[in-house]
Design an enzyme around this catalytic site. Sequence first.
Site, PDB file in Angstrom:
ATOM      1  N   LYS A   1       0.825  -1.208   0.000  1.00 47.27           N
ATOM      2  CA  LYS A   1       0.000   0.000   0.000  1.00 47.27           C
ATOM      3  C   LYS A   1       0.860   1.259   0.000  1.00 47.27           C
ATOM      4  O   LYS A   1       0.614   2.206  -0.751  1.00 47.27           O
ATOM      5  CB  LYS A   1      -0.939  -0.004   1.207  1.00 47.27           C
ATOM      6  CG  LYS A   1      -1.933   1.156   1.213  1.00 47.27           C
ATOM      7  CD  LYS A   1      -2.803   1.156   2.460  1.00 47.27           C
ATOM      8  CE  LYS A   1      -3.738  -0.021   2.506  1.00 47.27           C
ATOM      9  NZ  LYS A   1      -4.677   0.043   3.645  1.00 47.27           N
TER      10      LYS A   1
ATOM     11  N   GLU B   1      -3.239 -11.948  14.342  1.00 49.04           N
ATOM     12  CA  GLU B   1      -2.891 -10.537  14.230  1.00 49.04           C
ATOM     13  C   GLU B   1      -4.062  -9.656  14.632  1.00 49.04           C
ATOM     14  O   GLU B   1      -3.878  -8.550  15.138  1.00 49.04           O
ATOM     15  CB  GLU B   1      -2.435 -10.199  12.805  1.00 49.04           C
ATOM     16  CG  GLU B   1      -1.749  -8.843  12.679  1.00 49.04           C
ATOM     17  CD  GLU B   1      -1.056  -8.653  11.342  1.00 49.04           C
ATOM     18  OE1 GLU B   1       0.152  -8.949  11.245  1.00 49.04           O
ATOM     19  OE2 GLU B   1      -1.722  -8.209  10.389  1.00 49.04           O
TER      20      GLU B   1
ATOM     21  N   LYS C   1      10.180  -4.813  13.645  1.00 49.91           N
ATOM     22  CA  LYS C   1      10.588  -4.170  12.398  1.00 49.91           C
ATOM     23  C   LYS C   1      11.509  -2.988  12.679  1.00 49.91           C
ATOM     24  O   LYS C   1      12.501  -2.774  11.968  1.00 49.91           O
ATOM     25  CB  LYS C   1       9.362  -3.715  11.611  1.00 49.91           C
ATOM     26  CG  LYS C   1       8.503  -4.855  11.100  1.00 49.91           C
ATOM     27  CD  LYS C   1       7.560  -4.439   9.991  1.00 49.91           C
ATOM     28  CE  LYS C   1       6.563  -3.396  10.405  1.00 49.91           C
ATOM     29  NZ  LYS C   1       5.576  -3.097   9.348  1.00 49.91           N
TER      30      LYS C   1
ATOM     31  N   ARG D   1      -4.763  -7.735   6.023  1.00 53.53           N
ATOM     32  CA  ARG D   1      -5.230  -9.120   6.128  1.00 53.53           C
ATOM     33  C   ARG D   1      -6.687  -9.274   5.716  1.00 53.53           C
ATOM     34  O   ARG D   1      -7.213 -10.393   5.719  1.00 53.53           O
ATOM     35  CB  ARG D   1      -5.021  -9.626   7.556  1.00 53.53           C
ATOM     36  CG  ARG D   1      -5.664  -8.799   8.653  1.00 53.53           C
ATOM     37  CD  ARG D   1      -5.131  -9.215  10.028  1.00 53.53           C
ATOM     38  NE  ARG D   1      -5.656  -8.405  11.115  1.00 53.53           N
ATOM     39  CZ  ARG D   1      -5.159  -7.228  11.475  1.00 53.53           C
ATOM     40  NH1 ARG D   1      -4.142  -6.699  10.811  1.00 53.53           N
ATOM     41  NH2 ARG D   1      -5.669  -6.568  12.498  1.00 53.53           N
TER      42      ARG D   1
ATOM     43  N   HIS E   1      -1.094 -38.274  10.145  1.00 57.98           N
ATOM     44  CA  HIS E   1       0.173 -38.986  10.287  1.00 57.98           C
ATOM     45  C   HIS E   1       1.250 -38.065  10.859  1.00 57.98           C
ATOM     46  O   HIS E   1       2.447 -38.350  10.719  1.00 57.98           O
ATOM     47  CB  HIS E   1       0.599 -39.554   8.936  1.00 57.98           C
ATOM     48  CG  HIS E   1      -0.360 -40.570   8.404  1.00 57.98           C
ATOM     49  ND1 HIS E   1      -0.213 -41.921   8.643  1.00 57.98           N
ATOM     50  CD2 HIS E   1      -1.506 -40.434   7.689  1.00 57.98           C
ATOM     51  CE1 HIS E   1      -1.216 -42.578   8.065  1.00 57.98           C
ATOM     52  NE2 HIS E   1      -2.011 -41.691   7.484  1.00 57.98           N
TER      53      HIS E   1
ATOM     54  N   GLU F   1      10.565  -5.702   3.074  1.00 59.37           N
ATOM     55  CA  GLU F   1      10.720  -7.013   2.443  1.00 59.37           C
ATOM     56  C   GLU F   1      10.209  -6.982   1.003  1.00 59.37           C
ATOM     57  O   GLU F   1      10.861  -7.497   0.085  1.00 59.37           O
ATOM     58  CB  GLU F   1       9.966  -8.085   3.228  1.00 59.37           C
ATOM     59  CG  GLU F   1      10.439  -8.292   4.652  1.00 59.37           C
ATOM     60  CD  GLU F   1       9.642  -7.485   5.666  1.00 59.37           C
ATOM     61  OE1 GLU F   1       9.642  -7.878   6.843  1.00 59.37           O
ATOM     62  OE2 GLU F   1       9.018  -6.480   5.262  1.00 59.37           O
TER      63      GLU F   1
END
Length: 533
Positions: A195, A339, A498, A254, A370, A201
């Site tokens: 945004k 979050e 961060k 999110r 399993h 990153e």
Amino acid sequence: MVWDKLRAHNAATADRRFETLLDDTRAADFSATAHDMRLDYAKTNIDAAARALLCDLLDQTGVAAKREAMFTGAAINDTEGRAVLHTALRNLDGGPVMVDGGDVMPGIMDTLARMEDFAAAVRDGGFLGQGGAITDVVNIGIGGSDLGPAMAVKALAPYHNGPRCHFVSNVDPADIAGVLRDCDPATTLVIVASKTFTTIETMTNARTAQAWMAQSVTDTGAQFVALSTAADKTAAFGIDPARVFGFADWVGGRYSLWGPIGLSLMIAIGPDAFRAFLRGAQAMDVHFRAAPWHENLPALLAAVGIWHNQICGYPTRAVLPYDNNLSRLPAYLQQLEMESNGKGVAMDGSALPVASGPVVWGEPGTNGQHAFYQLIHQGTGVVPCEFLVAARGHEDDLHHQHQLLVANCLAQSEALMRGRSLDEARAKIADKFTGDELDRQARHRVFTGNRPSVTIAYPQLTPFVLGQIIALYEHRVFVEGVVLGLNSYDQWGVELGKELATALQPVIEGSKGLEGKDASTAALVGFLRQNGV
């Protein structure tokens, strides 16, 4: 106080076998449906009295009023002073949605139309790479800009008839190197989803992709798309404004899959299927706003979650899709739920008086059987489970195999509830052991049972149904957040790490000393420097 009544009711009923509650009417009374989706919570210890108390809790905490405030554009994210309007992104045939005196729907529909035109052009060859038709789409984002589209593209793989889609999120160079290795720069479209166009990153990976593309094409910007509101920064990156799709700050990361962040999904499955996806979510929105609590899927799923976490004290829940295409759903829900409701502070700034949201985890069945189901069935802690299963898969010629999958799903919820007694365990191995050894071996085969689960069943995982599922969990998070009295729509907990990473980067690079760092961090920096960092 309703909280106290719920705790008292749990204390009075905690030791009963809730298998005994399953009379002829319970399966119908403790389930609800919406548009052919069924939520079954009969395999829990929630009875009519507990459900009534949970509904009272929703009323007393003002869920209905807060729900209406969200849908109508009030600034319910009050720590950031923002509306919460991801629902407007799928309001395809609803009325106006007002924010600060203006209707946001015209802008939303204009952006959707632009996305559809661009996606169609990529899919039909109207938009070309410098080497021909686009064969690969690389979505670069992180958090909600990655988890949502990556999950949805995987979930709707049977509808994927567009270019191949890849997702890069981790700043670890192995992530982007592995993706780009299999792509041709001349026929690859890169979508940069940030945004602010400053996410470290994402922008690091975007510059790596740009350098990779520059080795083969003359105009790298021509094959980049930005999902961003930072027009000046996207222009400086060389991206034409016609390929920039923005979204407002009232859409949290999110919760952003429904708008421009979903562009990779739209390219993969086409605009019509994407609209069906939006309509599934819209249908769940309508249901959530209209259905009474005892018939309301998001409210009931939230009530079950509150009962298990805040009342029973179970600190985790497992999401177990018996649908391999939903293999990324647990990871998506980890962010959505943890979050959103992983907070220790109430809306008024005081310490949260109850437990915050649970740890959410899971894997698809039957793989998990399993792996970690041993702990779910016989571990010392109780893990409430949420199963998802479709009546039909998309592989018609393998329907018998799908029936085996469904049998495994239903068997697991039944086994969690029923368990196996010591006498039953002895009887199973009485032909192999005797005496004390029989007793010892039998104890290893005892299942305590009485472990709760819910099941969400649907006809088939279509775009419409996926929209329903995601919206169901979004609204579940909203209800739980309101009941707990916290803000589900900020995420200050991600900031400190961060900030410290930004400060540590020059230390790692060696351009800044270790002054002010704790002894552990300093020692680790020293070790990593010695080994080539």
